[in-house]
Write an enzyme that holds these catalytic residues in place. Sequence first.
Site, PDB file in Angstrom:
ATOM      1  N   TYR A 141      41.853  20.699 -13.560  1.00 57.04           N
ATOM      2  CA  TYR A 141      40.545  20.271 -14.054  1.00 57.04           C
ATOM      3  C   TYR A 141      40.750  19.439 -15.309  1.00 57.04           C
ATOM      4  O   TYR A 141      41.375  19.896 -16.278  1.00 57.04           O
ATOM      5  CB  TYR A 141      39.641  21.478 -14.378  1.00 57.04           C
ATOM      6  CG  TYR A 141      38.354  21.022 -15.034  1.00 57.04           C
ATOM      7  CD1 TYR A 141      37.418  20.280 -14.305  1.00 57.04           C
ATOM      8  CD2 TYR A 141      38.101  21.279 -16.378  1.00 57.04           C
ATOM      9  CE1 TYR A 141      36.264  19.812 -14.907  1.00 57.04           C
ATOM     10  CE2 TYR A 141      36.936  20.815 -16.984  1.00 57.04           C
ATOM     11  CZ  TYR A 141      36.030  20.074 -16.238  1.00 57.04           C
ATOM     12  OH  TYR A 141      34.892  19.596 -16.834  1.00 57.04           O
ATOM     13  N   ASN A 151      37.302  22.810 -21.844  1.00 58.85           N
ATOM     14  CA  ASN A 151      36.417  21.953 -22.658  1.00 58.85           C
ATOM     15  C   ASN A 151      35.138  22.638 -23.090  1.00 58.85           C
ATOM     16  O   ASN A 151      34.355  22.064 -23.816  1.00 58.85           O
ATOM     17  CB  ASN A 151      36.075  20.683 -21.863  1.00 58.85           C
ATOM     18  CG  ASN A 151      35.317  20.989 -20.585  1.00 58.85           C
ATOM     19  OD1 ASN A 151      35.446  22.069 -20.022  1.00 58.85           O
ATOM     20  ND2 ASN A 151      34.502  20.047 -20.140  1.00 58.85           N
ATOM     21  N   THR A 158      -6.841   2.387   4.423  1.00 59.13           N
ATOM     22  CA  THR A 158      -6.076   1.191   4.031  1.00 59.13           C
ATOM     23  C   THR A 158      -6.981   0.080   3.485  1.00 59.13           C
ATOM     24  O   THR A 158      -6.588  -0.663   2.587  1.00 59.13           O
ATOM     25  CB  THR A 158      -5.260   0.659   5.227  1.00 59.13           C
ATOM     26  OG1 THR A 158      -6.109   0.604   6.394  1.00 59.13           O
ATOM     27  CG2 THR A 158      -4.079   1.556   5.553  1.00 59.13           C
ATOM     28  N   ARG A 175       1.638  13.365   7.682  1.00 55.56           N
ATOM     29  CA  ARG A 175       2.472  13.661   8.848  1.00 55.56           C
ATOM     30  C   ARG A 175       3.924  13.978   8.477  1.00 55.56           C
ATOM     31  O   ARG A 175       4.682  14.461   9.306  1.00 55.56           O
ATOM     32  CB  ARG A 175       2.410  12.479   9.836  1.00 55.56           C
ATOM     33  CG  ARG A 175       1.064  12.369  10.532  1.00 55.56           C
ATOM     34  CD  ARG A 175       0.854  11.014  11.194  1.00 55.56           C
ATOM     35  NE  ARG A 175       0.452   9.990  10.231  1.00 55.56           N
ATOM     36  CZ  ARG A 175       0.160   8.740  10.557  1.00 55.56           C
ATOM     37  NH1 ARG A 175       0.248   8.344  11.807  1.00 55.56           N
ATOM     38  NH2 ARG A 175      -0.193   7.861   9.626  1.00 55.56           N
ATOM     39  N   ASP A 198       5.244   1.939   4.137  1.00 60.86           N
ATOM     40  CA  ASP A 198       6.063   2.783   5.008  1.00 60.86           C
ATOM     41  C   ASP A 198       6.753   1.964   6.093  1.00 60.86           C
ATOM     42  O   ASP A 198       7.042   2.458   7.170  1.00 60.86           O
ATOM     43  CB  ASP A 198       5.214   3.909   5.629  1.00 60.86           C
ATOM     44  CG  ASP A 198       4.106   3.396   6.550  1.00 60.86           C
ATOM     45  OD1 ASP A 198       3.887   2.170   6.610  1.00 60.86           O
ATOM     46  OD2 ASP A 198       3.464   4.237   7.201  1.00 60.86           O
ATOM     47  N   LEU A 231       0.848  -1.202   0.000  1.00 60.84           N
ATOM     48  CA  LEU A 231       0.000   0.000   0.000  1.00 60.84           C
ATOM     49  C   LEU A 231       0.881   1.247   0.000  1.00 60.84           C
ATOM     50  O   LEU A 231       1.575   1.524   0.977  1.00 60.84           O
ATOM     51  CB  LEU A 231      -0.912   0.007   1.230  1.00 60.84           C
ATOM     52  CG  LEU A 231      -1.695  -1.295   1.489  1.00 60.84           C
ATOM     53  CD1 LEU A 231      -2.639  -1.113   2.677  1.00 60.84           C
ATOM     54  CD2 LEU A 231      -2.480  -1.721   0.250  1.00 60.84           C
ATOM     55  N   ALA A 232       0.842   1.975  -1.101  1.00 59.66           N
ATOM     56  CA  ALA A 232       1.732   3.137  -1.222  1.00 59.66           C
ATOM     57  C   ALA A 232       1.033   4.317  -1.878  1.00 59.66           C
ATOM     58  O   ALA A 232       1.639   5.100  -2.608  1.00 59.66           O
ATOM     59  CB  ALA A 232       2.978   2.755  -2.021  1.00 59.66           C
ATOM     60  N   ARG A 245      33.713  12.518 -11.301  1.00 61.92           N
ATOM     61  CA  ARG A 245      32.274  12.408 -11.583  1.00 61.92           C
ATOM     62  C   ARG A 245      31.968  12.041 -13.027  1.00 61.92           C
ATOM     63  O   ARG A 245      32.862  12.086 -13.885  1.00 61.92           O
ATOM     64  CB  ARG A 245      31.572  13.717 -11.209  1.00 61.92           C
ATOM     65  CG  ARG A 245      32.041  14.898 -12.016  1.00 61.92           C
ATOM     66  CD  ARG A 245      31.390  16.191 -11.532  1.00 61.92           C
ATOM     67  NE  ARG A 245      31.877  17.323 -12.289  1.00 61.92           N
ATOM     68  CZ  ARG A 245      31.221  17.901 -13.286  1.00 61.92           C
ATOM     69  NH1 ARG A 245      30.050  17.435 -13.677  1.00 61.92           N
ATOM     70  NH2 ARG A 245      31.739  18.930 -13.916  1.00 61.92           N
TER      71      ARG A 245
HETATM   72  C1  UD1 Z   1      -1.719   1.486   9.942  1.00 62.34           C
HETATM   73  C2  UD1 Z   1      -2.716   0.546  10.648  1.00 62.34           C
HETATM   74  C3  UD1 Z   1      -2.305   0.399  12.112  1.00 62.34           C
HETATM   75  C4  UD1 Z   1      -0.890  -0.110  12.203  1.00 62.34           C
HETATM   76  C5  UD1 Z   1       0.077   0.762  11.409  1.00 62.34           C
HETATM   77  C6  UD1 Z   1       1.427   0.083  11.318  1.00 62.34           C
HETATM   78  C7  UD1 Z   1      -4.902   0.830   9.561  1.00 62.34           C
HETATM   79  C8  UD1 Z   1      -6.244   1.415   9.678  1.00 62.34           C
HETATM   80  N1  UD1 Z   1      -4.040   1.094  10.546  1.00 62.34           N
HETATM   81  O1  UD1 Z   1      -1.852   2.757  10.549  1.00 62.34           O
HETATM   82  O2  UD1 Z   1      -3.192  -0.484  12.772  1.00 62.34           O
HETATM   83  O3  UD1 Z   1      -0.482  -0.189  13.549  1.00 62.34           O
HETATM   84  O4  UD1 Z   1      -0.390   0.968  10.057  1.00 62.34           O
HETATM   85  O5  UD1 Z   1       2.408   0.928  10.817  1.00 62.34           O
HETATM   86  O6  UD1 Z   1      -4.634   0.111   8.610  1.00 62.34           O
HETATM   87  N2  UD1 Z   1      -2.382   3.968   2.342  1.00 62.34           N
HETATM   88  C9  UD1 Z   1      -2.921   3.890   1.071  1.00 62.34           C
HETATM   89  N3  UD1 Z   1      -4.173   4.401   0.862  1.00 62.34           N
HETATM   90  C10 UD1 Z   1      -4.906   4.945   1.849  1.00 62.34           C
HETATM   91  C11 UD1 Z   1      -4.348   5.023   3.148  1.00 62.34           C
HETATM   92  C12 UD1 Z   1      -3.094   4.517   3.365  1.00 62.34           C
HETATM   93  O7  UD1 Z   1      -2.297   3.387   0.151  1.00 62.34           O
HETATM   94  O8  UD1 Z   1      -6.044   5.379   1.568  1.00 62.34           O
HETATM   95  C13 UD1 Z   1      -1.010   3.430   2.561  1.00 62.34           C
HETATM   96  C14 UD1 Z   1      -0.056   4.501   3.025  1.00 62.34           C
HETATM   97  O9  UD1 Z   1       0.616   5.073   1.894  1.00 62.34           O
HETATM   98  C15 UD1 Z   1       0.899   3.738   3.915  1.00 62.34           C
HETATM   99  C16 UD1 Z   1       0.075   2.546   4.410  1.00 62.34           C
HETATM  100  O10 UD1 Z   1      -1.052   2.476   3.593  1.00 62.34           O
HETATM  101  O11 UD1 Z   1       2.020   3.257   3.226  1.00 62.34           O
HETATM  102  C17 UD1 Z   1      -0.328   2.711   5.879  1.00 62.34           C
HETATM  103  O12 UD1 Z   1      -1.053   3.907   6.016  1.00 62.34           O
HETATM  104  P1  UD1 Z   1      -0.827   4.879   7.244  1.00 62.34           P
HETATM  105  O13 UD1 Z   1      -1.720   6.069   7.061  1.00 62.34           O
HETATM  106  O14 UD1 Z   1       0.607   5.121   7.463  1.00 62.34           O
HETATM  107  O15 UD1 Z   1      -1.447   3.979   8.424  1.00 62.34           O
HETATM  108  P2  UD1 Z   1      -1.174   4.114   9.973  1.00 62.34           P
HETATM  109  O16 UD1 Z   1      -1.967   5.239  10.503  1.00 62.34           O
HETATM  110  O17 UD1 Z   1       0.273   4.109  10.237  1.00 62.34           O
HETATM  111 CA    CA Z   2       2.088   4.171   8.965  1.00 63.50          CA
END
Ligand code: UD1
Ligand code: CA
Length: 461
Positions: free
Chosen positions: A366, A386, A79, A15, A103, A8-9, A333
């Site tokens: 150089y 050059n 998520t 934040r 992440d 999931l990215a 370089r």
């Molecule tokens: C999430 C978990 C939490 C866990 C934590 C671990 C949920 C609701 N919560 O929280 O229980 O302890 O990770 O690190 O799942 N993302 C998407 N699309 C979205 C939202 C998020 O792709 O709509 C991706 C983000 O880019 C990220 C990952 O999902 O890489 C996690 O999202 P993030 O918002 O960091 O979740 P946390 O609040 O950390």
């Molecule tokens: Ca997270």
Amino acid sequence: MKKYALVLAAGKGTRMKTEMPKCAYPLIRKPMIAYIVENIRNSHIIDETVVVVGHKREIIQEILGDTVKYAVQTEQLGTGHAVMVAEELISDLDGDTMILPGDMPLVDDIVIEKVFREHIDRRHDMTVMTTKIDDPSGYGRIIRNDSGYLDSIIEHHEATSGQRMIDEINTGMYVVKNRILFSALKRITNNNLKHEYYLTDIVNILKQDGYVIGTYALKESYKAMGVNDLYSLSIAEAKLRLKINKQHMINGVAMINPETITIGHNVIIEENVVIHPNTYITGNSVIKKGAQIGPNTEIHESSIGERVICRHSLVYNSIVHEDTTVGPFAHLRDGANIGAHNRIGNFVEVKKSSTGDNTKASHLAYIGDTTCGSHVNFGCGAVTVNYDGKQKYQTFIGDDVFIGCNVNLIAPIRIEDNSFIAAGSTLTQNVPKGSLAIARAYQVNKADYMMDRNGKDKVEK
Ligand code: UD1
Ligand code: CA
């Protein structure tokens, strides 16, 4: 039965408080997402990897190229919603999918393989990877029932103060049977404080339906660290640095003040190398036996030969052959290729140029867009000119050439073997083999000049 990984990215990473999508942030000059995808590949258990992209997806897609498939989440609704958008790409319903947050860069190939195997061997319908940490704030908490089985996952901001005392957290990594994953997701709601579709809510749904949900408790909790802000990014980088350095030291690389040394994930360092403080070696760099690197040196995407000494210098996308000395304060370089037994010394820059063996540019030179032979000496202040403000031109220098101090070689130009360029010359024409080239004004000494100017008294004083 296919085994999928779904990363999931798509999130913005609010934040982080910056514009770049969070998963593209680098740790030791390599994007977070690249570690995850590489570790998935190295686990040798996953058949197909899908990455969910959304916010600034072109940046993530440029990093990963066509090594993975992409699902697009146009709006980041949580998520759970992120997993839903990948439904079409997870086509083998008899397979299983490992879900990983983009992440969590420190999770490695070994953990990925172990968790997936355990899920299969124990015949779980869903496996949740958990871990215990000292400061669980921000993470989802693992709620267990009296028999110790997983009951639910409560997000930090939804948790009661009692639940917040729980130090077992959800790592955000799970393995789920495909057949039940998407049907459970269709039943989650965004009826919560953040109005998001939480993936964690499928735990309750599957439990109610009587499915077997197991947990995998990770001992090395640092590997599950989620990077949510720039502070946690720095902590993750420090952990990774320590882990990489330790492995190199065990392999026979000496490090002086290792906490100040940063070595990239893909760097190869042979035995008997000494690395001095404040040194960065990154990209696909190779450091061969007996080399001494640093202090205060950066090497990126470069190959450093045996017994090379490289101090206080920058080396990018370049090759340095054996027994050469680089620095202090040299800059190589853009494909510099330095031969063996060279000396590239104080304040010398070499760009897109090659040298043969035993060539020396000891100070203030150089060398750009130049092909240079062996046994050449560049005097202090020698410059290959050059660039005319519009275009770059090539310089050719043969073997056994002596270039005096403060010489300008105005390119394009050829200096043939065994020639000698007098100090202070500015050359615009080729120099034939074995010649002496002088291109400077003759010196004129005007006798008694100062006496005429100032009068006899002053000069005699
Ligand atoms: C999430 C978990 C939490 C866990 C934590 C671990 C949920 C609701 N919560 O929280 O229980 O302890 O990770 O690190 O799942 N993302 C998407 N699309 C979205 C939202 C998020 O792709 O709509 C991706 C983000 O880019 C990220 C990952 O999902 O890489 C996690 O999202 P993030 O918002 O960091 O979740 P946390 O609040 O950390
Ligand atoms: Ca997270």
